[in-house]
Design an enzyme around this catalytic site. Structure first.
Site, PDB file in Angstrom:
ATOM      1  N   THR A   1       1.082  -1.177  -0.065  1.00  0.00           N
ATOM      2  CA  THR A   1       0.060   0.091  -0.070  1.00  0.00           C
ATOM      3  C   THR A   1       0.814   1.298   0.143  1.00  0.00           C
ATOM      4  O   THR A   1       1.813   1.298   0.712  1.00  0.00           O
ATOM      5  CB  THR A   1      -1.092  -0.023   1.232  1.00  0.00           C
ATOM      6  OG1 THR A   1      -1.887  -1.222   1.186  1.00  0.00           O
ATOM      7  CG2 THR A   1      -1.840   1.303   1.452  1.00  0.00           C
TER       8      THR A   1
ATOM      9  N   SER B   1      -6.862  -2.331   6.356  1.00  0.00           N
ATOM     10  CA  SER B   1      -5.873  -2.561   7.189  1.00  0.00           C
ATOM     11  C   SER B   1      -6.229  -2.167   8.657  1.00  0.00           C
ATOM     12  O   SER B   1      -6.589  -1.257   8.919  1.00  0.00           O
ATOM     13  CB  SER B   1      -4.578  -1.812   6.728  1.00  0.00           C
ATOM     14  OG  SER B   1      -3.609  -1.986   7.556  1.00  0.00           O
TER      15      SER B   1
ATOM     16  N   THR C   1       1.703 -14.425   2.087  1.00  0.00           N
ATOM     17  CA  THR C   1       2.306 -14.967   3.326  1.00  0.00           C
ATOM     18  C   THR C   1       2.819 -16.251   2.907  1.00  0.00           C
ATOM     19  O   THR C   1       4.194 -16.625   3.485  1.00  0.00           O
ATOM     20  CB  THR C   1       1.219 -15.270   4.350  1.00  0.00           C
ATOM     21  OG1 THR C   1       0.863 -13.953   4.706  1.00  0.00           O
ATOM     22  CG2 THR C   1       1.698 -15.880   5.619  1.00  0.00           C
TER      23      THR C   1
END
Length: 344
Positions: free
Chosen positions: A89, A181, A320
């Site tokens: 971001t 977020s 991840t």
């Protein structure tokens, strides 16, 4: 080989240092002389190509926002076989993010907790970098994920997002609006419809025809997901990205003391998969067939990716599992997708 490297070296390093090491190596890949070899070994099979957002994606599988915040490894990630890279971001102003340590592995859960806080070099610097990449024929599809500058009050969020959108939209293939977020105070409150409507309307207008998607949290109630889908349709957005990280710590295998010691932050990885799949199904029912849904959260194998596609995802992202699977992850997923489809 990579599992051994992870167990003996990388898992003993600070997670953020290990990430910087890996991302630097990937960024150097195109100029190392090995880039063309990597591309030959990892190029997705042509049968995997997806047409979405007015673009052709060489594979449905891409890199989620957060891995390459400042677009420094885009070409290298493309050479590893990812069909698209969502950078960011990014915020209107450069910012350092939260204090370290801010990234924690939960190895038993194949998960990560992060409270990075949108550390990035700012939208103007990112736009300059992407401008140089635009003409590269060997680049992947590039999305840009934009968020709120931490120092900007929520009341001034619209102007802050619009500033980023105007800077990066001309050099982006699509924009992702991050209102989900958990690591920027007040950000998730922007998912409330009365706040989200003017924000998305203004960003859509500032994007000037570049496809806009909104990225949502997994912790929303089902009815809230449906309302956001209705709003996205009403405003003519290109689609929805689901989901961001979760605040939940339920059903983890990692020792509770280790989880507590990590502290606040969003959890990503395998434990997120069930809820991410639920949200995907809600969105697919609520959105028109032509809307793009990008599914992210707990994706690790080709079977995971295919399950999301079968549930209605247009595209799928991961991040991840990259930490646990290593540089050949995209190649493995793409090859697995081809095998799955050949057996159907």
């Amino acid at each position: 080989m990579y599992p051994l490297l992870f167990r003996t070296v990388l898992s003993r390093m600070d997670p953020e240092d290990a990430h910087h090491l890996a991302s630097t190596a990937i960024a150097l890949l195109p100029s190392s002389g090995f880039g063309w070899i990597a591309r030959r070994l990892t190029a997705p099979d042509p049968s995997l190509a997806v047409d979405a957002l007015g673009l052709r994606f060489p594979s449905p599988f891409g890199v989620a926002a957060g891995f390459d915040k400042d677009a420094q490894a885009v070409l290298g990630l493309g050479q590893l076989g990812f069909g698209h890279v969502e950078v960011g971001t990014v915020t209107a102003e450069a910012q350092p993010g939260n204090p370290r340590p801010r990234l924690f592995r939960l190895i038993e859960d194949r998960a990560v907790i992060n409270r990075m806080g949108f550390n990035n070099g700012g939208a103007a610097a990112l736009a300059d970098r992407l401008r140089r990449l635009r003409s590269r024929r060997d680049r992947p599809v590039i999305g840009v994920n934009i968020g709120k500058t931490r120092a900007v009050a929520v009341d001034d969020a619209v102007a802050d997002y619009v500033r980023s959108a105007r800077l990066v939209a001309p050099v982006a293939d699509y924009l992702a609006v991050n209102v989900s977020s958990p690591n920027t105070p007040g950000l998730r409150g922007l998912q409330e419809i009365e706040l989200l409507r003017p924000l998305l309307t203004s960003i859509r207008d500032a994007a000037d025809g570049v496809p806009v998607l909104v990225k949502i949290a997994p912790d929303l109630q089902d009815a809230e997901v449906e309302r956001i889908a209705e709003l996205a349709t009403e405003l003519g957005l290109a689609g929805v990205i689901a989901t961001n990280t979760t605040l939940s710590r339920a059903d983890l295998r990692t020792d509770a003391a280790v989880v507590e010691a990590a502290g606040a932050g969003g959890l990503s990885g395998s434990p997120l998969a069930p809820r991410a799949l639920e949200v995907l199904r809600i969105l697919r029912r609520a959105l028109p067939a032509e809307s793009c849904v990008i599914s992210v959260g707990g994706v690790e194998t080709a079977e995971d990716v295919q399950a999301r596609l079968d549930a209605g995802a247009t595209l799928v992202q991961g991040y991840t599992a990259f930490l646990y699977r290593g540089p050949l992850w995209a190649r493995s997923v793409n090859a697995g997708l081809v095998r799955i489809r050949r057996t159907r």
